[in-house]
Design a protein around this motif. Structure first.
Motif, PDB file in Angstrom:
ATOM      1  N   ASP A 171      -5.451   8.968  -6.539  1.00 45.75           N
ATOM      2  CA  ASP A 171      -4.394   7.959  -6.506  1.00 45.75           C
ATOM      3  C   ASP A 171      -4.850   6.671  -7.183  1.00 45.75           C
ATOM      4  O   ASP A 171      -4.114   6.043  -7.934  1.00 45.75           O
ATOM      5  CB  ASP A 171      -3.944   7.680  -5.067  1.00 45.75           C
TER       6      ASP A 171
ATOM      7  N   VAL B 267      -2.010   3.631 -14.932  1.00 41.17           N
ATOM      8  CA  VAL B 267      -0.689   3.038 -15.081  1.00 41.17           C
ATOM      9  C   VAL B 267      -0.778   1.631 -15.671  1.00 41.17           C
ATOM     10  O   VAL B 267       0.105   1.189 -16.408  1.00 41.17           O
ATOM     11  CB  VAL B 267       0.002   3.040 -13.697  1.00 41.17           C
ATOM     12  N   GLU B 268      -1.869   0.933 -15.351  1.00 39.21           N
ATOM     13  CA  GLU B 268      -2.039  -0.396 -15.924  1.00 39.21           C
ATOM     14  C   GLU B 268      -2.273  -0.329 -17.432  1.00 39.21           C
ATOM     15  O   GLU B 268      -1.959  -1.263 -18.163  1.00 39.21           O
ATOM     16  CB  GLU B 268      -3.218  -1.122 -15.271  1.00 39.21           C
TER      17      GLU B 268
ATOM     18  N   HIS C   6     -10.296  10.217  -5.254  1.00 44.87           N
ATOM     19  CA  HIS C   6      -9.436   9.026  -5.325  1.00 44.87           C
ATOM     20  C   HIS C   6      -8.472   9.128  -6.482  1.00 44.87           C
ATOM     21  O   HIS C   6      -8.332   8.226  -7.281  1.00 44.87           O
ATOM     22  CB  HIS C   6     -10.285   7.769  -5.475  1.00 44.87           C
TER      23      HIS C   6
ATOM     24  N   HIS D 157      -4.883   6.993 -10.840  1.00 43.07           N
ATOM     25  CA  HIS D 157      -3.518   6.863 -11.350  1.00 43.07           C
ATOM     26  C   HIS D 157      -3.123   5.395 -11.486  1.00 43.07           C
ATOM     27  O   HIS D 157      -2.533   4.996 -12.475  1.00 43.07           O
ATOM     28  CB  HIS D 157      -2.534   7.561 -10.408  1.00 43.07           C
ATOM     29  N   ASN D 158      -3.482   4.639 -10.453  1.00 43.73           N
ATOM     30  CA  ASN D 158      -3.109   3.226 -10.497  1.00 43.73           C
ATOM     31  C   ASN D 158      -3.756   2.520 -11.682  1.00 43.73           C
ATOM     32  O   ASN D 158      -3.146   1.646 -12.296  1.00 43.73           O
ATOM     33  CB  ASN D 158      -3.509   2.535  -9.192  1.00 43.73           C
TER      34      ASN D 158
ATOM     35  N   LEU E 231      -4.674  -6.993  -2.070  1.00 45.95           N
ATOM     36  CA  LEU E 231      -3.406  -6.965  -1.355  1.00 45.95           C
ATOM     37  C   LEU E 231      -3.379  -5.779  -0.398  1.00 45.95           C
ATOM     38  O   LEU E 231      -2.984  -5.884   0.769  1.00 45.95           O
ATOM     39  CB  LEU E 231      -2.277  -6.848  -2.380  1.00 45.95           C
ATOM     40  N   ASP E 232      -3.832  -4.665  -0.924  1.00 46.83           N
ATOM     41  CA  ASP E 232      -3.887  -3.422  -0.181  1.00 46.83           C
ATOM     42  C   ASP E 232      -4.718  -3.617   1.077  1.00 46.83           C
ATOM     43  O   ASP E 232      -4.297  -3.288   2.189  1.00 46.83           O
ATOM     44  CB  ASP E 232      -4.527  -2.379  -1.104  1.00 46.83           C
TER      45      ASP E 232
ATOM     46  N   THR F 218       0.830  -1.210   0.000  1.00 44.84           N
ATOM     47  CA  THR F 218       0.000   0.000   0.000  1.00 44.84           C
ATOM     48  C   THR F 218       0.862   1.256   0.000  1.00 44.84           C
ATOM     49  O   THR F 218       0.646   2.180  -0.781  1.00 44.84           O
ATOM     50  CB  THR F 218      -0.876   0.020   1.264  1.00 44.84           C
TER      51      THR F 218
ATOM     52  N   TYR G  19       3.283  -7.710  -7.696  1.00 38.60           N
ATOM     53  CA  TYR G  19       2.806  -6.320  -7.703  1.00 38.60           C
ATOM     54  C   TYR G  19       3.858  -5.361  -7.183  1.00 38.60           C
ATOM     55  O   TYR G  19       3.923  -4.218  -7.630  1.00 38.60           O
ATOM     56  CB  TYR G  19       1.493  -6.207  -6.947  1.00 38.60           C
TER      57      TYR G  19
ATOM     58  N   GLU H  19      -3.300  -5.936   3.739  1.00 31.19           N
ATOM     59  CA  GLU H  19      -2.207  -5.306   4.481  1.00 31.19           C
ATOM     60  C   GLU H  19      -2.743  -4.334   5.516  1.00 31.19           C
ATOM     61  O   GLU H  19      -2.247  -4.251   6.628  1.00 31.19           O
ATOM     62  CB  GLU H  19      -1.288  -4.547   3.526  1.00 31.19           C
TER      63      GLU H  19
ATOM     64  N   GLU I 252      -8.670  -7.491 -18.255  1.00 30.84           N
ATOM     65  CA  GLU I 252      -7.322  -7.737 -17.753  1.00 30.84           C
ATOM     66  C   GLU I 252      -6.942  -6.641 -16.756  1.00 30.84           C
ATOM     67  O   GLU I 252      -6.440  -6.908 -15.664  1.00 30.84           O
ATOM     68  CB  GLU I 252      -6.350  -7.769 -18.937  1.00 30.84           C
TER      69      GLU I 252
ATOM     70  N   THR J  31      -8.805  -7.080 -13.525  1.00 30.79           N
ATOM     71  CA  THR J  31      -8.268  -8.191 -12.736  1.00 30.79           C
ATOM     72  C   THR J  31      -7.043  -7.739 -11.947  1.00 30.79           C
ATOM     73  O   THR J  31      -6.916  -8.006 -10.749  1.00 30.79           O
ATOM     74  CB  THR J  31      -7.842  -9.346 -13.669  1.00 30.79           C
ATOM     75  N   GLN J  32      -6.134  -7.069 -12.641  1.00 28.77           N
ATOM     76  CA  GLN J  32      -4.903  -6.640 -11.979  1.00 28.77           C
ATOM     77  C   GLN J  32      -5.204  -5.653 -10.865  1.00 28.77           C
ATOM     78  O   GLN J  32      -4.633  -5.726  -9.773  1.00 28.77           O
ATOM     79  CB  GLN J  32      -3.938  -6.009 -12.988  1.00 28.77           C
TER      80      GLN J  32
ATOM     81  N   ALA K  63      -6.718  -7.376  -7.862  1.00 24.08           N
ATOM     82  CA  ALA K  63      -5.716  -8.135  -7.115  1.00 24.08           C
ATOM     83  C   ALA K  63      -4.892  -7.194  -6.245  1.00 24.08           C
ATOM     84  O   ALA K  63      -4.610  -7.494  -5.080  1.00 24.08           O
ATOM     85  CB  ALA K  63      -4.828  -8.893  -8.075  1.00 24.08           C
ATOM     86  N   GLN K  64      -4.545  -6.053  -6.795  1.00 20.76           N
ATOM     87  CA  GLN K  64      -3.739  -5.094  -6.027  1.00 20.76           C
ATOM     88  C   GLN K  64      -4.528  -4.539  -4.858  1.00 20.76           C
ATOM     89  O   GLN K  64      -4.002  -4.362  -3.756  1.00 20.76           O
ATOM     90  CB  GLN K  64      -3.274  -3.956  -6.935  1.00 20.76           C
ATOM     91  N   ASN K  65      -5.810  -4.271  -5.105  1.00 24.32           N
ATOM     92  CA  ASN K  65      -6.626  -3.728  -4.033  1.00 24.32           C
ATOM     93  C   ASN K  65      -6.793  -4.741  -2.912  1.00 24.32           C
ATOM     94  O   ASN K  65      -6.823  -4.381  -1.740  1.00 24.32           O
ATOM     95  CB  ASN K  65      -7.993  -3.315  -4.572  1.00 24.32           C
TER      96      ASN K  65
ATOM     97  N   LEU L 285       4.138   6.186  -6.825  1.00 18.59           N
ATOM     98  CA  LEU L 285       3.277   7.104  -7.581  1.00 18.59           C
ATOM     99  C   LEU L 285       3.794   8.529  -7.442  1.00 18.59           C
ATOM    100  O   LEU L 285       3.932   9.252  -8.432  1.00 18.59           O
ATOM    101  CB  LEU L 285       1.834   7.005  -7.083  1.00 18.59           C
TER     102      LEU L 285
END
Lengths: 1219, 191
Positions: free
Chosen positions: B112, B119-120, B110, B115-116, B145-146, A89, A126, B149, B134, B137-138, B141-143, A96
């Motif tokens: 940020d 970037v994909e 949002h 941007h994410n 993970l986010d 995160t 990632y 965490e 696609e 999906t990416q 998956a990142q969210n 960024l």
């Protein structure tokens, strides 16, 4: 600890997060700046805390503020801190922020190298992804150098997501660190065939981007891209490739020929407008590159133009725009096909969309003819009146001037009309293009002698009218016109009707408000005017008037003497003294007019802008060498300018032509020459003797209509161009009548004189009809004799892409490896140790091994050179459509009936070449029958039957005699013995080997199954373990798939049906299905097995690459010379050829090699020349003519598939090179 | 390559510069782009040639107007014009899917995340992914993970931000961005 964490997060509750910040800014609309500076203070406090979450939050807010235009570079270090957070995160926030605000100048960037390297090798995809995307935005040359190798490794990552990103980022690395391009390129090229479409498209993207900047280095990839183009269904990829081909075709016209057909097919088939548009664009590029040679592409042009018309007619403005854009490209080479859509383009001029109008304007350039120029310009003039925005109006203005002046005023039939158009344009307020109009006025007045009188009258009116002077300073653009007006009136003052009046106009006090350079011209030309007035008055003996004129000057000139502009002041002072002196003389009644006029005697010829530069340096003149000993001080500098000034004084001052670049100039000159050669209207006034080639008698025939100047002169300065349009129409009408009469007369004359034509056939009939109103003696710009062709170097030395102009086909040298760094501080300057290099491009690895073995660099280099040459030739095979001497012709004599010894010669190699053939008795029978059916030549039938019988006997004999395995070990017949037998060769080659097992393989096709080959793999157990549970798996490609048992998925392996005790070998066969056989293929695969010995059993793996060469798809098939000849004559085979040097083995052995390794059979052999034949499993005929020279062998091939042939010959070349 | 999203009042909601420009140049590019694009009528083509904008390179502005937003890509000639136009649409649709209900405020709050997502799809001035699924999906998956965490540590902050969000007086209820017509759900009111 837990408490601390909770406390931390409670603290965070009261921090502003990004949303709060945004909301706050929205709520403080009045004092936004103040609020933000408050927030920045808070952020600074937050950044001081230890809690990484707080920091990340702060950085996140900063990123937003950066977007609003606030400087956040002070927080660069904090950003790095957040980047190095362990949590994804925070890391993401950090990267960024870095990507948004870091740039090459950010000094803390160098601290990031190791952090980024760590992230790149992170197990989480990632983390790696975020680091890659971040890096792409702020990579510096240092980072690029240090990380290039890491990123290159990632290009082969298991996750397509990472591969894709790594490939894309490599582009940025190349830009920053060009040395990395060559080592990384082979891998990048590999990615073009990546199984993941995303990675593939990324690789296409990067290579296209590279190739766009330096296309010539990527020509050798054309076959690969061609294959992708024909196989890909992804429109994005297709568009990229097609765009790339558009950039490549200008370099290689043969490529264009190949492209036309698939592109045309795409144009017909695709429904995606974007793809259609790009196809059309590339076809246009192809046609441009072919425009010289190929006349029969009119169908393609028609197709393009038609499709574009559909686009332009579409209601979607975007398509309309693009259609016009593409149309303008066609216009350059095929104006005729565009002209037929004039209606449509003129219609677009009225479009409400400015972008579209601008595009339509571009096209107008090619639409004009002598007939419609006036009409079109009239339309444009009405647009000029309506246009609101100055940009569009300026654009219109330049376009009007462009289309009128194009190709040396080719389409202007009436220069009076043109001058009045220019005068009308001066009424535009606020235009930036005053100097353009001025330049046109000057150019026309100087070069068209007949128009001078009219021009002078118009210019004097301009000088007289107050509006230009009044409206200067603020909108200074248009007052440039006065520069031209003053000069024309002064230089051609003899044409002035009322010189006195003009003189007064030029001496008005208001003139002093004009810009300095214009005033200077005024002063200079006032004197010219004065001189001519004096002369007139003296001749008329009006001494009083003459003195009055002088007095006028003496009174008015002081206003210029006071000018702040140096040039004006200087000229005015000189002139004032001169005039005062004249006044003195006049007082004594001395005639002065002659002498004053003498100041400006002589005529002006226009000089080409770069004439001086083009003067060739005489032989033996070294301008850099000292003539005398170099002086100690700078005395010589004073000397030089003096001499130059001397030269200059002899020439009268003249207007400098607007700068035209060299190319343009060369083009114009060429066009002009051609035109002059074809057009007798143009009379050269140039004194250069070599240029006098016109047929002067022709000029007398020109129907020159005398212009009645009184009509237009009535209303000087008023918009008069419309009147000219009418006048011109009348004139043309009259002319036509007159011409008709003349033509009749001429016809009679012709009958008497025979051939007598004036006009060149180059002009179209309609253009020819209209003779210009004035005798248009356009004076050519003078150029020095033997002018040098200009050397051009357009490339900007600062262009960042220039550094990437690197030859990619050269093999890698050791010094080019990417640096691999472990720790910055321990790094030594010398290149990394060879053993430590885990990732080196394959080729260099190979080379290195060799080097170790032989330590013979020389030989290696030779090999490299050969390879290099081969590469270059690769493309040639692929592209070549120019047929080398067809094999049939060379075989001609041997085919003629009755030639002695033919049979014998034929029979001998025949026999040998049957030898390596695999046993396929049934097939052969079939083939023989087929051959029989094919045989149509009636006259020769008998003979050939005999021959055939003989041969089949031979064949049977040989088959009986020689089992295939030891075929080549057998001694040769017919004198082959003297060469000694060839060493025994096996067709099995090594697939892979490790300590346990060795795999060799061979690929065989069969004629029954046109899309299947069988791979026989010999597995040999090298270890002392017992090998079992062997399973073979390959990664299928689109084209080639392994046949698996029913129900098995593509990821399952195929079990090997035996086990291997120590030291035993056995052969397993696997079937592969193949779609296209025209290209060689490589499949990656793995053999997994369990090795069992006393200590226990281990699971082992062996990776391999299965190579399906094109040769393996060929099946040795006999062919008879008549069928062979017929085949060659049929004409539907494409041609290609190779040449290999340094061949030492005998021709006999050479043929045997080709037969064995490449599955060919010899059809006929005459001396050191043989024709050979083979057939692919899919029925492609392959014919070869092999010729041996002193030390070289040339192979000309013909095949029904060009690609297949190219690949086959490549493989053959490799085989031959080993001889 | 420059990517901008701004609203009808010259507020940039997203800016991405793939070449290094100084911050003043960046602001100037944003201003000029807005100026150029905002004065274009509807029913005119979506391409603008503007050489002044990025220092004389042959760049093209390709833009799409949505109701309150305008999305502009400034590209050189390596990309297909129509392709980029499609890409803008795909980008907006992806935003729609990722935010479930996309509205201008999502973009504002949002940035940020936007941007994410960007970037994909676009890396270093090159289009890297055109397949919406696609990308999603990416991003998902990142969210994930986010979120995993963030865990317990992030929860209170999250709760606070939810409460803060409730006070939003100006969340529009129904925002239409071009083809993507999505309703903003009624937020629980605690007045």
């Amino acid at each position: 600890m837990a408490l601390k964490m909770v406390k931390g997060s409670i603290d965070r509750m009261f921090d502003k997060n990004l949303q709060d910040l945004v909301r706050g800014i929205r709520n403080h609309k009045e004092d936004e700046a103040k609020y933000i500076s408050q927030c920045i203070d808070e952020i600074k406090q937050e950044l001081k805390q230890d809690n990484i979450a707080v920091k990340a939050n702060a950085v996140c807010k900063l990123t937003y503020l950066q977007m609003l235009g606030y400087d956040i570079s002070w927080a660069a270090f904090n950003i790095i801190e957040v980047m190095s957070a362990s949590k994804f995160t925070f890391k993401r926030i950090g990267y960024l922020a870095a990507s948004q605000c870091f740039h090459e100048g950010t000094d803390v960037i160098m601290l990031t190298t190791n952090q980024i390297r760590k992230d790149l090798s992170s197990p989480s995809q990632y983390d790696t992804g975020v680091a890659l995307t971040g890096l792409s935005c702020f990579v510096t040359p240092d980072l690029a150098r240090d990380l290039a190798n890491d990123i290159m490794t990632l290009m082969s990552h298991t996750k397509p997501y990472i591969r894709k990103k790594a490939v894309l980022i490599m582009y940025k690395v190349f830009l920053k660190y060009p040395e990395s391009l060559r080592p990384a390129f082979p891998r990048l090229k590999e990615k073009l065939e990546d199984p993941d479409p995303g990675v593939q498209s990324a690789a296409v993207n990067v290579i296209c981007e590279l190739a766009r900047r330096n296309p010539k280095n990527y020509l050798s990839l054309a076959p690969l891209f061609f294959k992708l183009m024909t196989s890909s269904t992804n429109n994005w990829v297709l568009i990229k490739i097609i765009k790339l081909f558009g950039a490549l075709t200008p370099l290689e016209p043969r490529l264009g020929k190949k492209l036309i057909e698939p592109l045309t097919n795409l144009i017909h088939s695709t429904s995606a407008m974007s793809l259609l548009y790009e196809c059309v664009n590339t076809v246009i590029a192809v046609l441009i590159s072919l425009s010289s040679g190929m006349p029969n592409h009119s169908a393609s042009i028609q197709l393009c133009v038609q499709k574009l018309r559909i686009l332009i007619e579409d209601s979607d403005q975007n398509l309309k725009y693009l259609g016009l854009l593409a149309m303008s490209k066609i216009l350059k080479t095929h104006p005729k096909s565009v002209q037929s859509h004039k209606d449509l383009i003129l219609q677009c001029l009225d479009d409400k969309d400015e972008s579209i109008r601008l595009r339509a304007l571009d096209l107008l350039y090619g639409m004009v003819s002598k007939k419609n120029l006036m009409e079109i310009v009239k339309k444009l003039m009405s647009h000029v009146d309506k246009a609101e925005g100055t940009t569009y109006r300026d654009e219109l203005l330049t376009k009007i001037i462009d289309i009128c002046s194009q190709s040396n005023y080719q389409y202007i039939t009436n220069f009076e009309w043109y001058i009045s158009i220019l005068v009308e344009l001066t009424r535009l307020e606020g235009t930036r293009h005053g100097h353009l109009i001025a330049a046109q006025m000057l150019d026309v007045a100087i070069r068209v002698k007949a128009i001078r009188k009219f021009a002078v009258s118009q210019m004097s009116a301009l000088l007289d009218s107050a509006h230009l002077v009044a409206s200067n300073t603020q909108r200074n653009g248009i007052c440039e016109v006065l520069y031209a007006a003053a000069w024309i009136c002064g230089e051609f003052s003899e044409h002035l009707q009322e010189p006195q009046q003009t003189l007064e106009a030029m001496l008005r006090p208001k003139v002093t408000t004009l810009p300095g350079h214009i005033q200077a011209v005024y002063v200079q030309n006032v004197v010219k005017l004065y001189a001519s007035i004096l002369q007139q008055q003296e001749q008329a003996a009006e001494h009083e008037a003459a003195q009055a004129t002088t007095q006028l000057l003496v009174d008015r000139l002081p206003q210029f003497v006071q000018s702040a502009d140096l040039e004006v002041q200087e000229r005015a002072s000189c002139v004032l003294q001169l005039v005062k002196y004249v006044q003195k003389l006049q007082a004594k009644d001395v005639p002065v007019a002659e002498e004053v006029s003498a100041l400006f005697a002589g005529e002006l010829n226009p000089v080409a802008p770069k004439a001086q530069k083009k003067v060739p340096i005489p032989e033996g003149l070294d301008l850099d060498a000292w003539i005398n000993e170099p002086p100690s001080d700078s005395e010589s500098e004073d000397e030089a300018p003096k001499a130059i000034f001397h030269d200059d004084e002899q020439k009268p001052t003249r207007h400098r032509q607007p700068e035209v670049d060299e190319e343009e100039l060369a083009r114009r000159r060429e066009a002009r020459k051609q035109e002059q050669a074809n057009n007798p209207f143009y009379i050269k006034s140039s004194p250069s003797p070599q240029k006098r080639y016109q047929d002067t008698p022709g000029v007398e025939h020109i129907p020159v209509v005398q212009i009645d100047l009184s009509v237009p002169l009535k209303v000087p300065g008023m918009p008069a161009s419309d009147q000219y349009v009418k006048l011109e129409q009348e004139r043309r009408h009259r002319q036509r009548l007159e011409k008709d009469r003349k033509r009749k007369k001429q016809r009679k004359e012709k009958q008497r004189e025979g051939r007598h034509r004036r006009h060149s056939s180059l002009h179209t009939e309609s253009d020819e009809d209209i003779a210009p109103a004035q005798q248009v003696d356009i004076v050519t710009e003078e150029m020095p004799e033997n002018a040098l062709p200009s050397d051009e170097d357009d490339k900007d030395p600062n262009d960042p892409y220039r550094a990437l102009d690197i030859d990619l086909d050269k093999p890698l040298a050791d010094s080019e490896k990417l640096p691999i760094q472990k720790h910055r501080n321990t790094e030594t300057p010398k290149s990394p140790d060879k053993e430590d290099v885990p990732i080196v491009e394959k080729k260099s690895k190979k080379l290195k091994k060799k080097e170790k073995k032989h330590r013979e660099k020389e030989r290696e280099r030779e090999k490299e050179r050969r390879k290099e040459k081969e590469k270059g030739d690769d493309l040639d095979f692929w592209l070549s459509t120019t047929p080398p001497p067809p094999p049939a012709a060379a075989l001609g004599p041997s085919l003629s009936p009755g030639e002695p010894g033919v049979d014998a010669i034929v029979a001998a190699p025949k026999e040998e070449c049957e030898e390596p053939k695999r046993e396929e008795p049934e097939n052969e029978e079939n083939d023989d029958e087929q051959e029989l059916e094919k045989k149509p030549s009636k006259q020769k039938k008998k003979k050939h039957k005999k021959e055939k019988e003989e041969k089949s006997k031979d064949k049977k004999k040989s088959r009986r005699k020689k089992p295939p395995s030891e075929a080549l070990a057998e001694p040769m017949q017919n004198g082959a013995l003297e060469e000694g037998p060839l060493p025994p060769v096996s067709s099995y080659c090594l697939l892979a080997e490790n300590s346990y097992i060795k795999m060799t393989y061979d690929v065989q096709g069969s004629l029954q199954k046109d899309s299947q080959v069988t791979v026989s793999i010999i597995l040999e157990n090298l270890s002392s373990s017992f090998l079992k549970n062997m399973e073979l798996n390959v990664l299928d490609s689109l084209n080639t798939k392994m046949a698996r048992p029913e129900g098995a998925s593509v990821h399952d392996g195929v079990p090997v049906p035996f086990q291997l005790p120590p030291g035993v070998s056995n052969e397993a066969q696997f079937v592969f299905t193949i779609q296209s056989i025209v290209m060689a293929q490589k499949l990656k695969g793995t053999l997994s097995f369990i090795a069992k010995n006393e200590e226990g059993s281990t699971h082992e793996k062996l990776d391999f690459k299965l190579h399906f060469s094109c040769t393996s798809y060929l099946i040795t098939t006999p062919c008879y010379s008549d069928a062979f000849a017929k085949l060659l004559e049929s004409g539907d085979l494409s041609v290609s050829s190779i040449r290999v040097d340094g061949i030492t083995i005998s021709f006999q052995n050479l043929l045997a090699k080709i037969c064995f390794h490449h599955h060919f059979s010899v059809v006929e052999r005459v001396d050191s020349c043989a024709s050979m034949y083979s057939r692919s499993i899919q029925g492609h005929h392959v014919c070869l003519l092999v010729k041996k020279g002193e030390n070289s062998v040339s192979v000309d091939g013909k095949c029904s598939d060009q690609t297949l042939l190219g690949n086959l010959l490549d493989e053959m070349k490799v085989t031959l090179a080993q001889c | 390559m420059v990517i901008l999203i701004f609203n009808n009042h010259r507020k940039p909601w997203l800016s991405k510069f793939c070449q290094p420009y100084s911050k003043d140049t960046q602001q100037q590019i944003i201003r000029m782009t807005f100026h150029l694009v905002s004065k274009r009528d509807e029913n005119v083509c979506n391409f603008l040639e503007e050489k002044l904008l990025t220092g004389g390179y042959d760049n093209k502005l390709i833009y799409r107007h949505y109701t309150t937003l305008c999305s502009v890509f400034c590209m050189d000639f390596s990309e297909s014009e129509l392709g980029i136009l499609d890409l803008i649409q795909v980008f907006m649709e992806t935003l729609g899917k990722c935010f479930e209900n996309v509205c201008e405020l999502d973009l504002i709050f949002h940035v940020d995340k936007v941007h994410n997502i960007l970037v994909e799809m676009v890396t270093e001035g090159m289009v890297s992914e055109t397949n919406m699924n696609e990308t999603i999906t990416q991003i998902d998956a990142q969210n994930k993970l986010d979120k995993s965490e963030a865990g317990s540590a992030g929860a209170p902050a999250h709760a606070v931000s939810v409460v803060k969000n409730m006070n939003l007086p100006e969340i529009p209820r129904n925002i239409n961005i071009g083809d993507i017509s999505i309703k903003v759900p009624n937020l629980p009111s605690c007045k």
